[in-house]
Write a protein that holds these residues in place. Structure first.
Motif, PDB file in Angstrom:
ATOM      1  N   ARG A   1      22.927  23.426  72.490  1.00 37.14           N
ATOM      2  CA  ARG A   1      23.003  24.847  72.840  1.00 37.14           C
ATOM      3  C   ARG A   1      24.383  25.208  73.381  1.00 37.14           C
ATOM      4  NH1 ARG A   1      17.925  23.637  75.076  1.00 37.14           N
ATOM      5  NH2 ARG A   1      18.641  24.030  77.186  1.00 37.14           N
ATOM      6  N   ILE A   2      24.984  24.312  74.150  1.00 36.38           N
ATOM      7  CA  ILE A   2      26.325  24.574  74.687  1.00 36.38           C
ATOM      8  C   ILE A   2      27.341  24.673  73.553  1.00 36.38           C
ATOM      9  CG2 ILE A   2      28.220  23.554  76.019  1.00 36.38           C
ATOM     10  CD1 ILE A   2      26.083  22.507  77.982  1.00 36.38           C
ATOM     11  N   VAL A   3      27.287  23.756  72.605  1.00 34.87           N
ATOM     12  CA  VAL A   3      28.225  23.783  71.468  1.00 34.87           C
ATOM     13  C   VAL A   3      28.054  25.068  70.665  1.00 34.87           C
ATOM     14  CG1 VAL A   3      28.780  22.673  69.266  1.00 34.87           C
ATOM     15  CG2 VAL A   3      28.509  21.287  71.315  1.00 34.87           C
ATOM     16  N   TRP A   4      26.809  25.423  70.364  1.00 34.41           N
ATOM     17  CA  TRP A   4      26.551  26.661  69.607  1.00 34.41           C
ATOM     18  C   TRP A   4      27.069  27.876  70.353  1.00 34.41           C
ATOM     19  CZ3 TRP A   4      25.401  28.119  64.876  1.00 34.41           C
ATOM     20  CH2 TRP A   4      24.815  27.218  63.998  1.00 34.41           C
ATOM     21  N   ASN A   5      26.762  27.982  71.637  1.00 31.49           N
ATOM     22  CA  ASN A   5      27.178  29.158  72.404  1.00 31.49           C
ATOM     23  C   ASN A   5      28.693  29.239  72.542  1.00 31.49           C
ATOM     24  OD1 ASN A   5      24.569  30.120  72.740  1.00 31.49           O
ATOM     25  ND2 ASN A   5      24.243  28.896  74.575  1.00 31.49           N
ATOM     26  N   LEU A   6      29.344  28.112  72.750  1.00 27.64           N
ATOM     27  CA  LEU A   6      30.809  28.119  72.825  1.00 27.64           C
ATOM     28  C   LEU A   6      31.423  28.514  71.484  1.00 27.64           C
ATOM     29  CD1 LEU A   6      31.559  24.968  75.033  1.00 27.64           C
ATOM     30  CD2 LEU A   6      31.811  27.401  75.651  1.00 27.64           C
ATOM     31  N   ALA A   7      30.821  28.066  70.392  1.00 29.66           N
ATOM     32  CA  ALA A   7      31.328  28.440  69.063  1.00 29.66           C
ATOM     33  C   ALA A   7      31.211  29.944  68.836  1.00 29.66           C
ATOM     34  CB  ALA A   7      30.575  27.672  67.974  1.00 29.66           C
ATOM     35  N   VAL A   8      30.099  30.534  69.231  1.00 31.20           N
ATOM     36  CA  VAL A   8      29.924  31.982  69.061  1.00 31.20           C
ATOM     37  C   VAL A   8      30.909  32.744  69.942  1.00 31.20           C
ATOM     38  CG1 VAL A   8      28.326  33.905  69.416  1.00 31.20           C
ATOM     39  CG2 VAL A   8      27.529  31.824  68.301  1.00 31.20           C
ATOM     40  N   VAL A   9      31.083  32.318  71.190  1.00 32.11           N
ATOM     41  CA  VAL A   9      32.022  32.993  72.089  1.00 32.11           C
ATOM     42  C   VAL A   9      33.458  32.849  71.572  1.00 32.11           C
ATOM     43  CG1 VAL A   9      33.022  32.934  74.417  1.00 32.11           C
ATOM     44  CG2 VAL A   9      30.542  32.844  74.114  1.00 32.11           C
TER      45      VAL A   9
ATOM     46  N   PHE B   1      34.389  32.438  68.454  1.00 26.70           N
ATOM     47  CA  PHE B   1      34.523  33.282  67.268  1.00 26.70           C
ATOM     48  C   PHE B   1      34.620  34.756  67.658  1.00 26.70           C
ATOM     49  CE2 PHE B   1      32.917  35.670  63.631  1.00 26.70           C
ATOM     50  CZ  PHE B   1      33.793  35.218  62.667  1.00 26.70           C
ATOM     51  N   PHE B   2      33.834  35.163  68.654  1.00 27.74           N
ATOM     52  CA  PHE B   2      33.907  36.535  69.135  1.00 27.74           C
ATOM     53  C   PHE B   2      35.312  36.825  69.674  1.00 27.74           C
ATOM     54  CE2 PHE B   2      33.409  39.693  72.566  1.00 27.74           C
ATOM     55  CZ  PHE B   2      32.984  40.762  71.802  1.00 27.74           C
ATOM     56  N   GLY B   3      35.875  35.896  70.435  1.00 27.44           N
ATOM     57  CA  GLY B   3      37.244  36.067  70.933  1.00 27.44           C
ATOM     58  C   GLY B   3      38.249  36.210  69.805  1.00 27.44           C
ATOM     59  N   ARG B   4      38.057  35.437  68.763  1.00 27.25           N
ATOM     60  CA  ARG B   4      38.946  35.532  67.584  1.00 27.25           C
ATOM     61  C   ARG B   4      38.799  36.898  66.915  1.00 27.25           C
ATOM     62  NH1 ARG B   4      42.550  36.288  64.734  1.00 27.25           N
ATOM     63  NH2 ARG B   4      42.906  35.316  62.720  1.00 27.25           N
ATOM     64  N   LEU B   5      37.580  37.415  66.832  1.00 27.66           N
ATOM     65  CA  LEU B   5      37.372  38.732  66.225  1.00 27.66           C
ATOM     66  C   LEU B   5      37.990  39.840  67.076  1.00 27.66           C
ATOM     67  CD1 LEU B   5      33.741  38.573  64.842  1.00 27.66           C
ATOM     68  CD2 LEU B   5      35.877  38.471  63.564  1.00 27.66           C
TER      69      LEU B   5
ATOM     70  N   ASP C   1      34.539  42.865  60.715  1.00 30.45           N
ATOM     71  CA  ASP C   1      34.463  41.827  61.753  1.00 30.45           C
ATOM     72  C   ASP C   1      33.103  41.843  62.432  1.00 30.45           C
ATOM     73  OD1 ASP C   1      37.042  41.113  61.155  1.00 30.45           O
ATOM     74  OD2 ASP C   1      37.948  42.084  62.903  1.00 30.45           O
ATOM     75  N   GLY C   2      32.552  43.025  62.639  1.00 23.53           N
ATOM     76  CA  GLY C   2      31.227  43.132  63.229  1.00 23.53           C
ATOM     77  C   GLY C   2      30.154  42.503  62.346  1.00 23.53           C
ATOM     78  N   LEU C   3      30.285  42.694  61.035  1.00 19.28           N
ATOM     79  CA  LEU C   3      29.333  42.072  60.111  1.00 19.28           C
ATOM     80  C   LEU C   3      29.438  40.550  60.147  1.00 19.28           C
ATOM     81  CD1 LEU C   3      29.521  44.444  57.025  1.00 19.28           C
ATOM     82  CD2 LEU C   3      27.579  44.092  58.551  1.00 19.28           C
TER      83      LEU C   3
ATOM     84  N   LEU D   1      30.416  38.746  62.696  1.00 22.67           N
ATOM     85  CA  LEU D   1      29.810  38.310  63.956  1.00 22.67           C
ATOM     86  C   LEU D   1      28.283  38.388  63.872  1.00 22.67           C
ATOM     87  CD1 LEU D   1      30.204  37.351  66.859  1.00 22.67           C
ATOM     88  CD2 LEU D   1      30.304  39.762  67.539  1.00 22.67           C
ATOM     89  N   ALA D   2      27.777  39.424  63.212  1.00 22.29           N
ATOM     90  CA  ALA D   2      26.323  39.587  63.088  1.00 22.29           C
ATOM     91  C   ALA D   2      25.698  38.431  62.310  1.00 22.29           C
ATOM     92  CB  ALA D   2      25.998  40.917  62.411  1.00 22.29           C
ATOM     93  N   VAL D   3      26.309  38.027  61.194  1.00 20.26           N
ATOM     94  CA  VAL D   3      25.710  36.923  60.432  1.00 20.26           C
ATOM     95  C   VAL D   3      25.883  35.595  61.155  1.00 20.26           C
ATOM     96  CG1 VAL D   3      25.738  38.016  58.167  1.00 20.26           C
ATOM     97  CG2 VAL D   3      27.704  36.672  58.872  1.00 20.26           C
ATOM     98  N   LEU D   4      26.980  35.431  61.885  1.00 15.21           N
ATOM     99  CA  LEU D   4      27.132  34.220  62.685  1.00 15.21           C
ATOM    100  C   LEU D   4      26.028  34.159  63.752  1.00 15.21           C
ATOM    101  CD1 LEU D   4      28.703  31.663  63.532  1.00 15.21           C
ATOM    102  CD2 LEU D   4      30.010  33.130  65.072  1.00 15.21           C
ATOM    103  N   CYS D   5      25.747  35.283  64.371  1.00 10.72           N
ATOM    104  CA  CYS D   5      24.668  35.311  65.372  1.00 10.72           C
ATOM    105  C   CYS D   5      23.312  35.047  64.731  1.00 10.72           C
ATOM    106  CB  CYS D   5      24.669  36.648  66.102  1.00 10.72           C
ATOM    107  SG  CYS D   5      26.082  36.817  67.222  1.00 10.72           S
ATOM    108  N   GLN D   6      23.118  35.499  63.496  1.00 11.23           N
ATOM    109  CA  GLN D   6      21.865  35.223  62.799  1.00 11.23           C
ATOM    110  C   GLN D   6      21.698  33.719  62.581  1.00 11.23           C
ATOM    111  OE1 GLN D   6      19.979  37.859  63.204  1.00 11.23           O
ATOM    112  NE2 GLN D   6      19.301  38.000  61.093  1.00 11.23           N
ATOM    113  N   VAL D   7      22.756  33.068  62.138  1.00 15.20           N
ATOM    114  CA  VAL D   7      22.700  31.620  61.931  1.00 15.20           C
ATOM    115  C   VAL D   7      22.484  30.915  63.267  1.00 15.20           C
ATOM    116  CG1 VAL D   7      24.001  29.596  61.122  1.00 15.20           C
ATOM    117  CG2 VAL D   7      24.104  31.735  59.830  1.00 15.20           C
TER     118      VAL D   7
END
Length: 194
Positions: A52-60, A62-66, A81-83, A85-91
């Motif tokens: 969970r930590i790895v997944w959450n850090l990856a999303v954060v 990626f969000f910073g990059r966007l 960019d929002g789209l 982020l949305a599909v990344l959050c879905q995965v």
């Protein structure tokens, strides 16, 4: 397993919708496709804190990059960019929802991605992707409602629910097609997104 299959179908459909908008190249989306298809295998790590930590850090990250991209690029890319982020959050949701959590956010996000990409993508490919999406959504919602109790759904019930959900989806798609073909539309109006 039946609900997971429907959720995987929803996320794969979302990835196809975003790919059709050309917001991201297929090469960039390939890891997200792979992570979606690997969800049954990755599911055994859902309870591990490190996962969970790895997944959450990856999303954060990626969000910073966007955010960085949005600050340095034209505003036209904000929706794209929002789209992404949305599909990344879905995965992320697909691979991190535990048994005691409800997948309602995955269904809601899935619906929003379908609606938004429908405005951007106006070709026949979107219609074909939506034909695949609708049964996953309809059947998945039925599995979600039936599976609310603590008991496991019997295999004969899985088949019955899948058939019923598919039939309901077919009726809804038929009504949508009828409205599309017979409802008068103004083809001279300005597009929502130029």
């Amino acid at each position: 397993p039946a609900l997971l299959a429907c959720m995987m179908g929803l996320v794969l459909s979302n990835l196809v919708f975003v790919q059709l908008t050309e917001a991201a190249s297929p090469a960039w989306l390939a890891p997200l496709y792979a992570l979606t298809l690997a969800a049954p295998i990755l599911g055994r790590f859902k309870e591990k804190l490190a996962n969970r930590i790895v997944w959450n850090l990856a999303v954060v990250a990626f969000f910073g990059r966007l955010v960085q991209h949005a600050l340095s690029a034209d505003l036209a890319y904000v929706l794209q960019d929002g789209l992404l982020l949305a599909v990344l959050c879905q995965v992320h949701l697909l691979n991190n929802l535990r048994a005691e959590q409800r997948p309602d956010l995955l269904f809601l996000n899935s619906y929003l991605i379908a609606i938004i990409t429908g405005y951007i993508t106006v070709d026949l490919a979107f219609a074909a992707a939506f034909l695949a999406y609708a049964p996953f959504f309809g059947v998945g919602m039925q599995f979600r409602v039936v599976g609310r109790s603590d008991h496991e759904i019997e295999s004969e019930d899985v088949k019955r629910i899948a058939i019923d959900g598919t039939m309901r989806s077919a009726v809804l798609l038929g009504l949508t097609m009828a409205a599309f073909f017979f409802w008068p539309r103004d083809f001279d109006r300005e597009p929502l997104f130029a």
